[in-house]
Design an enzyme around this catalytic site. Structure first.
Site, PDB file in Angstrom:
ATOM      1  CD1 TRP A 155      -2.242  -1.973   0.328  1.00 12.96           C
ATOM      2  CD2 TRP A 155      -3.130  -0.994   2.125  1.00 12.96           C
ATOM      3  NE1 TRP A 155      -3.375  -2.670   0.647  1.00 12.96           N
ATOM      4  CE2 TRP A 155      -3.937  -2.079   1.755  1.00 12.96           C
ATOM      5  CE3 TRP A 155      -3.476  -0.239   3.232  1.00 12.96           C
ATOM      6  CZ2 TRP A 155      -5.094  -2.421   2.448  1.00 12.96           C
ATOM      7  CZ3 TRP A 155      -4.624  -0.575   3.930  1.00 12.96           C
ATOM      8  CH2 TRP A 155      -5.437  -1.650   3.533  1.00 12.96           C
ATOM      9  CB  ALA A 157      -0.165   4.557  -3.937  1.00 11.65           C
ATOM     10  CE1 TYR A 158      -6.576   4.955   1.041  1.00 13.94           C
ATOM     11  CE2 TYR A 158      -5.929   3.399   2.760  1.00 13.94           C
ATOM     12  CZ  TYR A 158      -6.847   4.301   2.233  1.00 13.94           C
ATOM     13  OH  TYR A 158      -8.017   4.551   2.913  1.00 13.94           O
ATOM     14  CB  CYS A 159       0.750   3.682   3.636  1.00 10.52           C
ATOM     15  SG  CYS A 159       0.013   2.102   4.110  1.00 10.52           S
ATOM     16  CE  LYS A 162      -7.346   8.289   2.623  1.00  7.42           C
ATOM     17  NZ  LYS A 162      -8.426   9.295   2.838  1.00  7.42           N
TER      18      LYS A 162
END
Length: 253
Positions: A155, A157-159, A162
């Site tokens: 993750w 990109a997401y971690c 965010k």
């Protein structure tokens, strides 16, 4: 697994709320809940001209809104100002998790979209909404995740994006401290949405192994986000919250 249920949402009559990412999942449920509680709701949906869109959000006003497009964001705020004359709450719910994959397999450019939506899009929305929010002494509710503080396999990109959104929320609260706008970053547990379906399909990290029937229902985070748009949330002095906090569990039905 989580043993969570929706919380009661107060009457929101007279309030105007803008929800991004309202075309599906938590955003769609949230928009419907806000309408049911009396709010005037503007539902930001990417490509809402699609005729299949209308059955999701009866009672809300659709906005074809791409949070990565400065022109679209400005147009949305102009329309809300002209039609409603106020904005009491902005809910930055739009989010992107792709691409999912090990960090050494991803190009730098592949990470760009998640940052554009999750972090820069949030910044763009807040800055554009501030004049209306300051006038109403309103609130910004940013959809968060435990992935903002915990590295999860695949993750990147997401971690990372965010985590940037979490810090950006704190920076808005810090730099505008003493002003008239309140900011929240609300952690959301694994929820039964299309994003979770992407996670399950990728098959990386423990979150992908959670059975569909054990996921949190979208109504749970939606109710917490709706509550944060209401008057009782004005008494909170925290920026970082989580749906699983004891405070919210204590008022769950």
């Amino acid at each position: 697994m989580f043993d969570l249920s929706p919380i009661p949402v107060p009457d929101l009559s007279g309030k105007t709320v803008l929800v991004t990412g309202a075309g599906r999942g938590i955003g769609a449920v949230l928009a419907g809940l806000l309408v049911a509680r009396g709010a005037r709701v503007y539902a930001g949906v990417l490509g809402c001209a699609d005729p299949d869109w209308s059955h999701h959000l009866e009672g809300a006003t659709p906005l074809d809104l791409d949070v990565t497009d400065a022109g679209a964001v400005a147009s949305a705020m102009t329309r809300i100002g002209a039609e409603a004359g106020r904005l009491d709450a902005l809910v930055n719910n739009a989010g992107a998790i792709a691409p999912i994959g090990h960090i050494d397999t991803l190009s730098t450019d592949a990470l760009r979209h998640s940052y554009e939506v999750n972090a820069l899009g949030m910044h763009r929305m807040v800055c554009a909404a501030l004049p209306l929010l300051r006038a109403s002494k309103g609130v910004v509710v940013n959809a968060g995740t435990g992935a903002a503080t915990t590295p999860m396999e695949g993750w990147t990109a997401y971690c990372n994006s965010k985590a940037a959104a979490r810090m950006m929320t704190m920076m808005f609260a810090k730099d505008l401290e003493g002003g008239e706008v309140q900011f929240f970053f609300i952690g959301i547990p694994p929820t039964d949405t299309e994003m979770q379906a992407q996670i399950r399909a990728a098959g990386l990290n423990p979150i992908s192994k959670i059975a569909k029937e054990e996921l949190v229902r979208p109504e749970v985070p939606a109710s917490v986000m709706a509550w944060l748009c209401g008057p009782d949330a004005r008494k909170l002095d925290l920026v970082l919250l989580d749906v699983r906090d004891d405070f919210f569990k204590a008022i769950m039905g």
